[in-house]
Design a protein around this motif. Structure first.
Motif, PDB file in Angstrom:
ATOM      1  N   THR A  13      71.685 -12.203 -27.753  1.00 23.92           N
ATOM      2  CA  THR A  13      71.998 -10.844 -27.347  1.00 23.92           C
ATOM      3  C   THR A  13      71.046  -9.909 -28.071  1.00 23.92           C
ATOM      4  O   THR A  13      70.833 -10.054 -29.276  1.00 23.92           O
ATOM      5  CB  THR A  13      73.444 -10.465 -27.737  1.00 23.92           C
ATOM      6  OG1 THR A  13      74.337 -11.386 -27.136  1.00 23.92           O
ATOM      7  CG2 THR A  13      73.801  -9.077 -27.258  1.00 23.92           C
ATOM      8  N   LYS A  14      70.458  -8.963 -27.329  1.00 22.68           N
ATOM      9  CA  LYS A  14      69.625  -7.959 -27.991  1.00 22.68           C
ATOM     10  C   LYS A  14      69.792  -6.616 -27.300  1.00 22.68           C
ATOM     11  O   LYS A  14      70.027  -6.532 -26.100  1.00 22.68           O
ATOM     12  CB  LYS A  14      68.155  -8.378 -28.039  1.00 22.68           C
ATOM     13  CG  LYS A  14      67.451  -8.427 -26.722  1.00 22.68           C
ATOM     14  CD  LYS A  14      65.994  -8.823 -26.926  1.00 22.68           C
ATOM     15  CE  LYS A  14      65.271  -8.901 -25.589  1.00 22.68           C
ATOM     16  NZ  LYS A  14      63.888  -9.300 -25.754  1.00 22.68           N
ATOM     17  N   VAL A  15      69.706  -5.560 -28.096  1.00 21.45           N
ATOM     18  CA  VAL A  15      69.821  -4.186 -27.592  1.00 21.45           C
ATOM     19  C   VAL A  15      68.480  -3.804 -26.974  1.00 21.45           C
ATOM     20  O   VAL A  15      67.439  -3.920 -27.619  1.00 21.45           O
ATOM     21  CB  VAL A  15      70.213  -3.210 -28.724  1.00 21.45           C
ATOM     22  CG1 VAL A  15      70.209  -1.775 -28.228  1.00 21.45           C
ATOM     23  CG2 VAL A  15      71.570  -3.584 -29.298  1.00 21.45           C
ATOM     24  N   VAL A  16      68.516  -3.361 -25.700  1.00 18.29           N
ATOM     25  CA  VAL A  16      67.281  -2.966 -25.019  1.00 18.29           C
ATOM     26  C   VAL A  16      67.177  -1.458 -24.805  1.00 18.29           C
ATOM     27  O   VAL A  16      66.093  -0.951 -24.519  1.00 18.29           O
ATOM     28  CB  VAL A  16      67.103  -3.714 -23.676  1.00 18.29           C
ATOM     29  CG1 VAL A  16      66.920  -5.205 -23.925  1.00 18.29           C
ATOM     30  CG2 VAL A  16      68.251  -3.469 -22.729  1.00 18.29           C
ATOM     31  N   ALA A  17      68.288  -0.740 -24.952  1.00 21.40           N
ATOM     32  CA  ALA A  17      68.283   0.726 -24.846  1.00 21.40           C
ATOM     33  C   ALA A  17      69.534   1.251 -25.521  1.00 21.40           C
ATOM     34  O   ALA A  17      70.558   0.578 -25.589  1.00 21.40           O
ATOM     35  CB  ALA A  17      68.242   1.166 -23.385  1.00 21.40           C
ATOM     36  N   LYS A  18      69.408   2.485 -26.042  1.00 21.71           N
ATOM     37  CA  LYS A  18      70.539   3.062 -26.759  1.00 21.71           C
ATOM     38  C   LYS A  18      70.549   4.567 -26.546  1.00 21.71           C
ATOM     39  O   LYS A  18      69.504   5.215 -26.544  1.00 21.71           O
ATOM     40  CB  LYS A  18      70.399   2.748 -28.258  1.00 21.71           C
ATOM     41  CG  LYS A  18      71.640   2.975 -29.056  1.00 21.71           C
ATOM     42  CD  LYS A  18      71.462   2.431 -30.476  1.00 21.71           C
ATOM     43  CE  LYS A  18      72.769   2.543 -31.209  1.00 21.71           C
ATOM     44  NZ  LYS A  18      72.733   1.895 -32.493  1.00 21.71           N
ATOM     45  N   SER A  19      71.761   5.125 -26.339  1.00 20.02           N
ATOM     46  CA  SER A  19      71.928   6.569 -26.237  1.00 20.02           C
ATOM     47  C   SER A  19      73.021   6.995 -27.200  1.00 20.02           C
ATOM     48  O   SER A  19      73.570   6.169 -27.934  1.00 20.02           O
ATOM     49  CB  SER A  19      72.303   6.974 -24.799  1.00 20.02           C
ATOM     50  OG  SER A  19      73.673   6.722 -24.564  1.00 20.02           O
ATOM     51  N   ARG A  20      73.355   8.252 -27.149  1.00 18.65           N
ATOM     52  CA  ARG A  20      74.417   8.796 -27.993  1.00 18.65           C
ATOM     53  C   ARG A  20      75.766   8.151 -27.681  1.00 18.65           C
ATOM     54  O   ARG A  20      76.597   7.970 -28.554  1.00 18.65           O
ATOM     55  CB  ARG A  20      74.445  10.310 -27.766  1.00 18.65           C
ATOM     56  CG  ARG A  20      75.518  11.078 -28.448  1.00 18.65           C
ATOM     57  CD  ARG A  20      75.361  12.572 -28.196  1.00 18.65           C
ATOM     58  NE  ARG A  20      75.537  12.963 -26.817  1.00 18.65           N
ATOM     59  CZ  ARG A  20      76.719  13.206 -26.242  1.00 18.65           C
ATOM     60  NH1 ARG A  20      77.815  13.093 -26.946  1.00 18.65           N
ATOM     61  NH2 ARG A  20      76.794  13.578 -24.990  1.00 18.65           N
ATOM     62  N   LEU A  21      75.995   7.763 -26.424  1.00 21.68           N
ATOM     63  CA  LEU A  21      77.279   7.225 -25.999  1.00 21.68           C
ATOM     64  C   LEU A  21      77.302   5.719 -25.796  1.00 21.68           C
ATOM     65  O   LEU A  21      78.334   5.088 -25.979  1.00 21.68           O
ATOM     66  CB  LEU A  21      77.712   7.887 -24.681  1.00 21.68           C
ATOM     67  CG  LEU A  21      77.943   9.387 -24.721  1.00 21.68           C
ATOM     68  CD1 LEU A  21      78.231   9.917 -23.331  1.00 21.68           C
ATOM     69  CD2 LEU A  21      79.081   9.725 -25.668  1.00 21.68           C
ATOM     70  N   PHE A  22      76.182   5.135 -25.361  1.00 24.09           N
ATOM     71  CA  PHE A  22      76.160   3.732 -24.970  1.00 24.09           C
ATOM     72  C   PHE A  22      74.937   3.017 -25.518  1.00 24.09           C
ATOM     73  O   PHE A  22      73.957   3.650 -25.873  1.00 24.09           O
ATOM     74  CB  PHE A  22      76.111   3.601 -23.437  1.00 24.09           C
ATOM     75  CG  PHE A  22      77.200   4.325 -22.726  1.00 24.09           C
ATOM     76  CD1 PHE A  22      78.474   3.805 -22.683  1.00 24.09           C
ATOM     77  CD2 PHE A  22      76.956   5.522 -22.083  1.00 24.09           C
ATOM     78  CE1 PHE A  22      79.494   4.458 -22.022  1.00 24.09           C
ATOM     79  CE2 PHE A  22      77.969   6.190 -21.406  1.00 24.09           C
ATOM     80  CZ  PHE A  22      79.236   5.656 -21.386  1.00 24.09           C
TER      81      PHE A  22
END
Length: 183
Positions: A13-22
């Motif tokens: 599992t890896k994070v590919v995008a991030k915002s303030r909410l998600f």
């Protein structure tokens, strides 16, 4: 009833995008037949959310609120996130007070819904609120939310309203209808 299939194994599992909410995660899966696939899923803050169907004097109380996703004012039931340290029932009563100016003496859990289980892990608890009394709390909305009463016995006509289209509100209406034995 059929048995449930074996869940796939998560290989990575890896994070590919991030915002303030998600954040969006890429998940590498291996299924029981050895097939491998990459899925993307949206992860929220996992605080949970509530929606409340308020009933007052044989009327449903609806909120008219701006929805950025559709860039329209939508008609629906009060809703919001569960704050840290709150129970879902406390969150439901807080949201009622912030959005429509009432608190409930009786909250009945109708069902917990998955919002979009194919790519989103969040769940929402749907409550029926009865025994309402006036009580306002300051919310975080940028403008006042309109409160619109709707005759309980005319619940089916609500489905004809163009601006009553949010799937969670429609689901909540049917759950309330079933619980209240409305025809």
């Amino acid at each position: 009833m059929s048995s449930r299939p074996e869940k796939p194994t998560i290989l990575d599992t890896k994070v590919v995008a991030k915002s303030r909410l998600f954040q969006i995660e890429q998940v590498h899966l291996k299924f029981s037949n050895q097939a491998e696939r990459y899925y993307e899923r949206m992860a929220g803050n996992n605080r949970g959310a509530v929606m409340v169907v308020p009933v007052l004097n044989d009327q449903l109380l609806l909120a008219r609120e701006y929805a950025a996703g559709t860039h329209n004012y939508e008609l629906g039931f009060p809703k919001g996130l569960v704050d840290p340290g709150e129970t879902p029932e406390q969150a439901a009563n807080r949201e009622l007070q912030e959005e429509i100016g009432f608190k409930a003496s009786k909250l009945t859990l109708l069902k917990e819904l998955s919002l979009a289980p194919g790519y989103f892990s969040s769940k929402m608890q749907i409550f029926l609120a009865q025994g309402l009394t006036e009580s306002w709390l300051e919310g975080d909305e940028p403008e006042p939310i309109g409160v619109e009463p709707w005759p309980l016995q005319e619940w089916q006509a609500l489905l004809e309203q163009e601006d009553f289209s949010e799937s969670r509100s429609v689901s909540a209406l049917f759950l309330a209808q079933k619980h209240l034995n409305l025809k």
